[in-house]
Design a protein around this motif. Structure first.
Motif, PDB file in Angstrom:
ATOM      1  N   THR A 496       0.843  -1.198   0.000  1.00 52.84           N
ATOM      2  CA  THR A 496       0.000   0.000   0.000  1.00 52.84           C
ATOM      3  C   THR A 496       0.874   1.242   0.000  1.00 52.84           C
ATOM      4  N   VAL A 497       0.512   2.189  -0.870  1.00 54.12           N
ATOM      5  CA  VAL A 497       1.236   3.449  -1.000  1.00 54.12           C
ATOM      6  C   VAL A 497       0.341   4.581  -0.503  1.00 54.12           C
ATOM      7  N   LEU A 498       0.919   5.496   0.265  1.00 50.32           N
ATOM      8  CA  LEU A 498       0.223   6.744   0.614  1.00 50.32           C
ATOM      9  C   LEU A 498       0.770   7.827  -0.312  1.00 50.32           C
ATOM     10  N   LEU A 499      -0.068   8.279  -1.245  1.00 53.16           N
ATOM     11  CA  LEU A 499       0.326   9.261  -2.258  1.00 53.16           C
ATOM     12  C   LEU A 499      -0.159  10.645  -1.819  1.00 53.16           C
ATOM     13  N   VAL A 500       0.761  11.598  -1.718  1.00 55.56           N
ATOM     14  CA  VAL A 500       0.432  12.935  -1.205  1.00 55.56           C
ATOM     15  C   VAL A 500       0.805  13.973  -2.258  1.00 55.56           C
ATOM     16  N   ASP A 501      -0.201  14.692  -2.761  1.00 61.81           N
ATOM     17  CA  ASP A 501       0.041  15.746  -3.756  1.00 61.81           C
ATOM     18  C   ASP A 501      -1.132  16.701  -3.712  1.00 61.81           C
ATOM     19  N   ASP A 502      -0.857  18.019  -3.750  1.00 62.01           N
ATOM     20  CA  ASP A 502      -1.936  19.002  -3.673  1.00 62.01           C
ATOM     21  C   ASP A 502      -2.639  19.218  -5.001  1.00 62.01           C
ATOM     22  N   GLU A 503      -2.111  18.677  -6.121  1.00 64.32           N
ATOM     23  CA  GLU A 503      -2.758  18.797  -7.429  1.00 64.32           C
ATOM     24  C   GLU A 503      -3.672  17.598  -7.646  1.00 64.32           C
ATOM     25  N   ALA A 508      -4.639  11.859  -9.187  1.00 66.14           N
ATOM     26  CA  ALA A 508      -5.378  10.855  -9.962  1.00 66.14           C
ATOM     27  C   ALA A 508      -4.443  10.080 -10.887  1.00 66.14           C
ATOM     28  N   LEU A 509      -3.541  10.813 -11.553  1.00 64.97           N
ATOM     29  CA  LEU A 509      -2.611  10.159 -12.472  1.00 64.97           C
ATOM     30  C   LEU A 509      -1.648   9.258 -11.704  1.00 64.97           C
ATOM     31  N   GLY A 510      -1.081   9.749 -10.618  1.00 65.14           N
ATOM     32  CA  GLY A 510      -0.151   8.950  -9.826  1.00 65.14           C
ATOM     33  C   GLY A 510      -0.808   7.696  -9.282  1.00 65.14           C
ATOM     34  N   ALA A 511      -2.053   7.822  -8.810  1.00 63.66           N
ATOM     35  CA  ALA A 511      -2.759   6.661  -8.287  1.00 63.66           C
ATOM     36  C   ALA A 511      -2.921   5.592  -9.365  1.00 63.66           C
ATOM     37  N   ARG A 512      -3.256   6.017 -10.571  1.00 65.12           N
ATOM     38  CA  ARG A 512      -3.398   5.047 -11.669  1.00 65.12           C
ATOM     39  C   ARG A 512      -2.069   4.364 -11.962  1.00 65.12           C
ATOM     40  N   MET A 513      -0.964   5.088 -11.917  1.00 67.36           N
ATOM     41  CA  MET A 513       0.346   4.505 -12.204  1.00 67.36           C
ATOM     42  C   MET A 513       0.724   3.475 -11.135  1.00 67.36           C
ATOM     43  N   PHE A 514       0.499   3.817  -9.859  1.00 67.01           N
ATOM     44  CA  PHE A 514       0.808   2.861  -8.799  1.00 67.01           C
ATOM     45  C   PHE A 514      -0.094   1.630  -8.884  1.00 67.01           C
ATOM     46  N   GLU A 515      -1.366   1.869  -9.166  1.00 63.32           N
ATOM     47  CA  GLU A 515      -2.281   0.732  -9.294  1.00 63.32           C
ATOM     48  C   GLU A 515      -1.887  -0.154 -10.470  1.00 63.32           C
ATOM     49  N   ARG A 516      -1.415   0.492 -11.545  1.00 64.40           N
ATOM     50  CA  ARG A 516      -0.966  -0.279 -12.710  1.00 64.40           C
ATOM     51  C   ARG A 516       0.218  -1.178 -12.350  1.00 64.40           C
ATOM     52  N   LEU A 517       1.016  -0.764 -11.359  1.00 62.11           N
ATOM     53  CA  LEU A 517       2.175  -1.541 -10.934  1.00 62.11           C
ATOM     54  C   LEU A 517       1.844  -2.483  -9.779  1.00 62.11           C
ATOM     55  N   GLY A 518       0.561  -2.614  -9.443  1.00 55.72           N
ATOM     56  CA  GLY A 518       0.141  -3.626  -8.482  1.00 55.72           C
ATOM     57  C   GLY A 518      -0.091  -3.152  -7.076  1.00 55.72           C
ATOM     58  N   TYR A 519      -0.015  -1.849  -6.805  1.00 57.07           N
ATOM     59  CA  TYR A 519      -0.139  -1.351  -5.442  1.00 57.07           C
ATOM     60  C   TYR A 519      -1.559  -0.887  -5.138  1.00 57.07           C
ATOM     61  N   SER A 520      -1.931  -0.994  -3.866  1.00 58.10           N
ATOM     62  CA  SER A 520      -3.121  -0.308  -3.377  1.00 58.10           C
ATOM     63  C   SER A 520      -2.707   1.116  -3.015  1.00 58.10           C
ATOM     64  N   VAL A 521      -3.608   2.067  -3.218  1.00 61.50           N
ATOM     65  CA  VAL A 521      -3.230   3.468  -3.077  1.00 61.50           C
ATOM     66  C   VAL A 521      -4.177   4.192  -2.129  1.00 61.50           C
ATOM     67  N   LEU A 522      -3.578   4.910  -1.160  1.00 62.81           N
ATOM     68  CA  LEU A 522      -4.298   5.892  -0.355  1.00 62.81           C
ATOM     69  C   LEU A 522      -3.817   7.272  -0.785  1.00 62.81           C
ATOM     70  N   THR A 523      -4.713   8.236  -0.899  1.00 66.16           N
ATOM     71  CA  THR A 523      -4.312   9.567  -1.362  1.00 66.16           C
ATOM     72  C   THR A 523      -4.632  10.622  -0.318  1.00 66.16           C
ATOM     73  N   ALA A 524      -3.815  11.679  -0.324  1.00 66.18           N
ATOM     74  CA  ALA A 524      -4.022  12.830   0.570  1.00 66.18           C
ATOM     75  C   ALA A 524      -3.743  14.097  -0.217  1.00 66.18           C
ATOM     76  N   ALA A 525      -4.551  15.143   0.045  1.00 66.68           N
ATOM     77  CA  ALA A 525      -4.432  16.394  -0.705  1.00 66.68           C
ATOM     78  C   ALA A 525      -3.359  17.313  -0.140  1.00 66.68           C
ATOM     79  N   ASP A 526      -2.909  17.066   1.084  1.00 66.70           N
ATOM     80  CA  ASP A 526      -1.834  17.871   1.658  1.00 66.70           C
ATOM     81  C   ASP A 526      -1.166  17.082   2.766  1.00 66.70           C
ATOM     82  N   ALA A 527      -0.090  17.647   3.314  1.00 60.54           N
ATOM     83  CA  ALA A 527       0.697  16.917   4.301  1.00 60.54           C
ATOM     84  C   ALA A 527      -0.083  16.671   5.587  1.00 60.54           C
TER      85      ALA A 527
END
Length: 617
Positions: A496-503, A508-527
């Protein structure tokens, strides 16, 4: 008096001992009482003996509480004065019970209760609920100030709060009570609506006021959500009914047009090239084709148009349509494009999507009219949750996930709420006669593509349409190309990856890339959001992917906070700066990796290979 209190006559108790036996049937209690009395009598000559109370049985079997006062008068005569205090004790006990019951209700009430005293009607006491409601730490912050101090200077109707409160207090003092609506202010400045029951109270001749305050924010919010839901249901039912009607009319009308066009073309073949009738027949065919186009728009609105779905790149499609439409829009309108790169494809009919883009841009141009203005066209991607999708114009159940959006906004006249509620109805138009199917067709096309439409508009502030279409992954875009790409990579990560980006689009793009590489993704809009997620779910997260430049708290600060939470946390930093510069900045701090933007999926895979367990597929 003795007979009245105890019910015994002198004949009943010829001696004091007889009365004592009857008043105290229990020998132990009788002996104890007698000893106390005799002791008091012996001590009366030395100092004043305090009164004592005893429970005494009367002739009728009832028990009374009697107050005995040993006394000595001039001459040395000693005697005992007794007083029946049974009713007084009962009344005092009832009063104590009532006060205790009131105190319990006062303290345990979910509503705020505030007591105010004259002459200025300042608060003198309040329960715990009042302190919580007004976000006041201690009672001392509330006392010595009137309740309407915790209100904005003016109420929603424009009247001064203090003046209105003065009128209400005067009325309550005269009439005894009043229930009214009021807008209060918490101690931190937040406003909230409330109902207030102000009651005139009186105790021991003193008048005071009691205010019972109920915060109705949740109730009003629930009522608003219920009203919106009812409006959405009504709108959906209306659009469905109109869709059925439009589809039925279009089908029948197409049959008629088929006959008109067919016979007109046959007649063209039969008449001489020099015949004057040929120009008339040509006009008939042209008009029939226009009517057929109208039918296609009606079918699109009803969701019954035939589509040819294929993986579609909205970037190229919108750029192409915008270029073609530059000559068709108002000469005073400026057309700006903001199209992101690397967007996922959507499964769509390119012809119908072109129709959406054309209708929205032409609609924006009409809204600007003869004034100078700007039409802004944007294409991007965003993750949409169920709550957001339910608040779109279609109100249909859509799957949460990644959606690619086409957004067309203008600086035109805008719309009021009444106009907004009707813009997707067939043949409704604020323009000249002959318009009205453009936005209706847009809604139908979007519905057929399992997408959604969101509209933002205010009078004088322009309008923004956002069309959301579900993205597709590589397998949906084509099994063959997916197999080639998958075979080239041959590596899949786990965890599982915690992806943090304010854009939003980059998340959305990063989450798709990680998912494409087999990871589950949690996202956050800021630190800050990322830290909250890590505190709750840190045991599930294998590593954190941080953007270096973010508002409020940048990647470096977030990295330090994460290390405080877990010294072994693995963090990757993404930045527009070079990998060498970022790595040097974090030298010796235990950073797991650095990735320079923009990066490819292949480069991301290369970095990830060294971070987590993987599987080859």
């Amino acid at each position: 008096m003795f007979v009245k209190v105890f019910g015994y006559t002198l004949e009943d108790v010829p001696t004091g001992k007889d009365w004592l036996i009857r008043a105290y049937p229990d020998e132990g209690a009788r002996k104890s009482a007698l000893e106390i009395w005799l002791q008091d009598i012996r001590q009366m000559g030395e100092y004043q003996v305090r009164p004592r109370t005893f429970n005494v049985f009367c002739k009728d079997g009832s028990s009374k509480k009697i107050l005995f006062r040993p006394m000595t008068i001039k001459g040395g005569m000693q005697f005992i004065v007794y007083e029946d205090i049974t009713e007084r004790e009962r009344a005092e006990a009832a009063l104590r019970e009532s006060e205790e019951r009131y105190r319990t209700l006062f303290e345990n009430s979910l509503d705020a209760i505030v007591v105010m005293e004259p002459p200025d009607w300042n608060c003198s006491s309040a329960n715990r609920a009042a302190l919580d409601m007004f976000r006041i730490e201690g009672l001392q912050q509330l006392v010595s100030r009137p309740l309407w101090d915790l209100s904005p200077p003016t109420q929603p109707d424009g009247r001064e709060s203090s003046a209105v409160a003065e009128e209400i207090v005067k009325q309550v003092l005269e009439e005894g009570g009043r229930l009214f609506e009021w807008t209060h202010r918490r101690d931190d400045g937040d406003l909230f609506p409330a109902t207030v029951l102000l009651t005139r109270m009186e105790q021991d001749g003193e008048v005071f006021l009691q205010a019972t305050v109920r915060d109705v924010s949740d109730y009003l919010r629930g009522e608003e959500e219920r009203r919106l839901l009812e409006a959405q249901i009504q709108q959906t039912q209306k659009l469905e009914s109109l869709g059925v009607l439009a589809g039925g009319v279009a089908h029948d009308f197409n049959n008629i047009l088929m006959a008109v066009m067919g016979y007109a073309e046959l007649a063209m073949e039969m008449v001489s090239p020099q015949s004057a009738a040929r120009s008339s027949l040509r006009e008939i065919i042209t008009a029939a084709r226009r009517a057929a186009e109208l039918c296609r728009q009606m079918l699109a609105y009803s969701g019954q148009a035939s589509f040819s779905l294929e993986p579609t790149d909205l970037k190229e499609l919108v750029e192409e349509m915008a270029h073609l439409l530059k000559t068709s829009i108002s000469k005073k309108a400026i057309l700006n494009l903001n199209i992101e790169r690397g967007l996922p494809p959507v499964m769509a009919d390119p012809t119908q999507i072109r129709q959406i883009v054309m209708n929205l841009i032409i609609n924006a141009s009409d809204a600007i009219g003869d004034r100078s203005g700007v039409i802004h066209v944007a294409v991007g991607a965003s993750r949409c949750d169920e709550r957001y999708l339910k608040r779109t114009e279609l109100h249909e159940t859509l799957m949460p996930g990644l959606y690619v959006h086409i957004e067309v906004s203008d600086t035109g006249c805008g719309m009021d709420a009444q106009t907004r509620s009707r813009i997707f109805e067939p043949f409704f138009s604020t323009k000249f006669t002959g318009r009205g199917l453009g936005l209706a067709a847009v809604l139908g096309i979007v519905r057929a593509h399992k997408g959604a439409v969101k509209v933002y508009s205010e009078p004088g502030k322009g309008t923004r349409f956002r069309v959301l279409l579900p993205s597709i992954d590589g397998s949906e875009a084509g099994e063959a190309s997916s197999a080639v790409e998958h075979g080239r990579m041959g590596w899949m990560g786990e965890g599982t990856v915690l992806l943090v980006d304010d854009e939003e689009s980059l998340r959305a793009l990063g989450a798709r890339m990680f998912e494409r590489l087999g990871y589950s993704v949690l996202t956050a809009a800021d630190a800050r959001e990322a830290l909250d997620i890590y505190r709750e779910r840190g045991t599930e997260i294998d590593f954190v992917f941080l953007d270096l430049t973010m508002p409020h708290m940048d990647g470096a600060e977030a990295f330090a906070e994460l290390r405080r939470l877990n010294p072994d946390v693995r963090v990757m930093i993404a930045s527009g700066y070079s990998e060498e510069d970022v790595a040097a900045r974090f030298a010796g701090k235990g950073l797991a990796g650095v990735l320079q933007k923009p990066f490819t999926l292949e480069r991301l895979e290369e970095i990830l290979r060294g971070l987590a367990p993987s599987k080859v597929v």
